[in-house]
Write a protein that holds these residues in place. Structure first.
Motif, PDB file in Angstrom:
ATOM      1  N   PRO A  54       9.170 -48.000 -11.221  1.00 43.98           N
ATOM      2  CA  PRO A  54       8.843 -48.735 -12.451  1.00 43.98           C
ATOM      3  C   PRO A  54      10.014 -49.484 -13.076  1.00 43.98           C
ATOM      4  O   PRO A  54       9.796 -50.377 -13.904  1.00 43.98           O
ATOM      5  CB  PRO A  54       8.341 -47.626 -13.393  1.00 43.98           C
ATOM      6  CG  PRO A  54       7.842 -46.553 -12.493  1.00 43.98           C
ATOM      7  CD  PRO A  54       8.773 -46.576 -11.325  1.00 43.98           C
ATOM      8  N   LEU A 370       8.444 -46.434 -20.134  1.00 45.17           N
ATOM      9  CA  LEU A 370       7.972 -47.470 -19.206  1.00 45.17           C
ATOM     10  C   LEU A 370       7.706 -48.777 -19.939  1.00 45.17           C
ATOM     11  O   LEU A 370       7.978 -49.864 -19.408  1.00 45.17           O
ATOM     12  CB  LEU A 370       6.706 -46.993 -18.494  1.00 45.17           C
ATOM     13  CG  LEU A 370       6.859 -45.783 -17.565  1.00 45.17           C
ATOM     14  CD1 LEU A 370       5.544 -45.499 -16.852  1.00 45.17           C
ATOM     15  CD2 LEU A 370       7.979 -45.996 -16.554  1.00 45.17           C
ATOM     16  N   GLU A 374       9.475 -52.497 -19.321  1.00 45.96           N
ATOM     17  CA  GLU A 374       8.799 -53.795 -19.255  1.00 45.96           C
ATOM     18  C   GLU A 374       9.429 -54.780 -20.224  1.00 45.96           C
ATOM     19  O   GLU A 374       9.600 -55.963 -19.896  1.00 45.96           O
ATOM     20  CB  GLU A 374       7.312 -53.609 -19.589  1.00 45.96           C
ATOM     21  CG  GLU A 374       6.492 -53.058 -18.452  1.00 45.96           C
ATOM     22  CD  GLU A 374       6.464 -53.990 -17.252  1.00 45.96           C
ATOM     23  OE1 GLU A 374       6.367 -55.220 -17.447  1.00 45.96           O
ATOM     24  OE2 GLU A 374       6.562 -53.490 -16.107  1.00 45.96           O
TER      25      GLU A 374
END
Length: 380
Positions: A54, A370, A374
Motif C-alpha cells: 500500500p 493507508l 494516499e
C-alpha cells in the motif's frame, strides 16, 4: 552513511537525515544497523509497514538515502553497542562487522546531549545549542530534510512547579527551532509539555507521538475493540511487564512508570469508554536485557452474566520491535514535510500508545494510515 545497494552514495540534496535522541541506545543502534542491512540486501525489511504494497508510490524517501546522527549523554561507541546487542541475540552475530562503516559514520555524528550534571546552561541556551547541532549535521551531510526522533530512556513526568523543561522537551523545542519534523517514540513529555503546546499546535513542520506501540498495547488495541464490538462487558484488565535494559531500570522509577502506563491505559479507556479495574505492573529484571514479557488477565461478562476470562502472553525483543517503526516514522514524516504537511499527525496513531487524536483501535488506525499514504501520493 548508508549506501545504495550498488555501493554508491546518494547524491547530496537527496539525503534524508535522521537525528536520534538517545543515539547510543539499543533502539537507535538497531535502527541504524537494520537500515544499513536492509539497504545492502543483507536482510529483509520485516516489520516495516512502509515496505508493504500500500505504500508503493507514496513518494517516501528510500532507506538508502538515510544518514544518521543524534544526541546522547553516553560515550559508548555505536559499533561496541552493536556488538553487545549481537552478543545478547538482538542482532545477528555477523551484522556489526558487516555494517561497521555505517555504524562508524553515524557514531561520528553523535553529539553530547544534556543537561549534564552541573551544566551551567539554561533552557534557552540548551535549546539553541541542540538546534545548532541538528542544523550542523544537516549541512555536513547535505540532507534535504532531517527528522528528529526521540528514542531516549523514559523520564518521569515533570511536576507542575518545575522551573525547567525536562530534557525530552528541550530536544523537541530544538527540533522545531531547527525546522525539523519530530517524533516522540517515548512516554516522555516532549512536545506535550504545557510550555510547548502552542508551539506544537502552530508548528510549521509535521510531528507525531507519543510512546511507540510495540507489544502489550499493540495487542490491547486489537482485543479491546473485539470486546466492545461483541457487546461483552470488560470488568477487569490487569497486566504485568517484565523487562531489563535501560528501559527496565528507568521504569523502576514510579514517576517514569506512571508516564508509561498513561499511554497503556488510554487505549482501554478510549476504546471501552471507561477504564476497567486492574493495573499494569512493571518489574525491572536486569538479566532479561532487551527482552520483554508481558502478561494480561482480562475478566469479562457474557450473556446472562456468565463470568469469563482471557489471558495473553507477549514475549518479544523490544529493540527489534521498535526499530522498524522508527524507520517507518522517519520516512513518513520526511515525506509529509516535503509535501508541506504541518502540525500534529493523528493519522500516525497506528504507531503510538498515546497518539495525537483519532481512534485507539488498531484497525481504525491502520485505515487512517493507508488514507495518509494516499494523501502523500499527491503531486509534490
Amino acid at each position: 552513511m548508508s549506501l545504495h545497494a550498488n555501493g554508491s552514495e546518494p547524491e547530496a540534496g537527496s539525503r534524508t537525515g535522521v537525528w536520534l535522541v538517545g543515539a547510543r541506545g539499543s533502539v537507535a543502534t538497531t535502527a541504524v544497523a537494520g537500515c544499513a542491512a536492509v539497504t545492502a540486501g543483507l536482510l529483509p525489511p520485516t516489520g516495516m509497514v512502509t515496505e508493504t504494497t500500500p505504500f508503493a508510490g507514496s513518494g517516501l524517501p528510500s532507506l538508502s538515502s538515510f544518514v544518521f546522527g543524534g544526541h546522547d549523554t553516553a560515550g559508548y561507541p555505536l559499533p561496541k553497542k552493536a556488538e553487545s546487542l549481537a552478543a545478547a541475540g538482538v542482532l545477528p552475530h555477523w551484522l556489526p562487522s558487516a555494517v561497521l562503516a555505517e555504524l562508524d559514520a553515524a557514531d561520528a555524528e553523535i553529539r553530547i546531549g544534556g543537561p549534564l550534571p552541573a551544566d551551567p546552561r539554561g533552557d534557552e541556551e540548551l535549546i539553541a545549542d541542540f538546534a545548532a547541532d541538528i542544523a550542523g549535521f544537516a549541512s555536513r551531510c547535505g540532507a534535504a530534510r532531517t527528522v528528529v526522533v526521540n528514542v531516549a530512556t523514559t523520564e518521569p513526568a515533570p511536576a507542575a512547579d518545575d522551573a525547567r523543561l525536562p530534557p525530552s522537551s528541550l530536544y523537541a523545542a530544538a527540533a522545531l527551532r531547527a525546522g525539523c519534523p519530530y517524533v516522540n517514540f517515548t512516554p516522555s513529555s516532549g512536545l506535550r509539555h504545557t510550555a510547548l503546546r502552542a508551539a506544537a499546535r502552530d508548528a510549521a513542520v509535521p510531528h507525531a507521538g507519543r510512546d511507540g506501540k510495540t507489544g502489550q498495547t499493540l495487542l490491547r488495541a486489537v482485543l479491546a475493540p473485539m470486546f466492545r464490538q461483541r457487546a461483552l462487558d470488560v470488568r477487569a484488565w490487569s497486566g504485568t511487564n517484565l523487562l531489563g535494559g535501560g528501559d527496565g531500570a528507568a521504569l523502576a522509577d514510579p514517576g517514569a512508570a506512571a508516564a508509561k502506563n498513561a499511554g497503556k491505559n488510554r487505549t482501554l479507556h478510549d476504546t471501552l469508554g471507561s477504564l476497567p479495574e486492574g493495573k499494569v505492573h512493571i518489574d525491572d529484571v536486569p538479566v532479561l536485557g532487551d527482552w520483554k514479557t508481558a502478561w494480561d488477565h482480562i475478566a469479562f461478562d457474557g450473556f446472562l452474566g456468565a463470568r469469563m476470562f482471557l489471558q495473553t502472553t507477549w514475549q518479544g525483543c523490544d529493540s527489534a520491535l521498535a526499530a522498524p517503526l522508527v524507520l517507518d516514522l522517519a520516512r513518513l514524516l520526511a515525506r509529509a514535510h516535503e509535501a508541506g504537511i504541518t502540525g500534529p499527525r493523528p493519522e500516525l496513531g497506528f504507531y503510538f500508545k498515546d497518539p495525537d487524536g483519532g481512534s485507539s483501535a488498531l484497525a481504525d488506525q491502520y485505515t487512517a494510515l493507508l488514507d495518509f499514504a494516499e494523501r502523500l501520493r499527491e503531486p509534490r
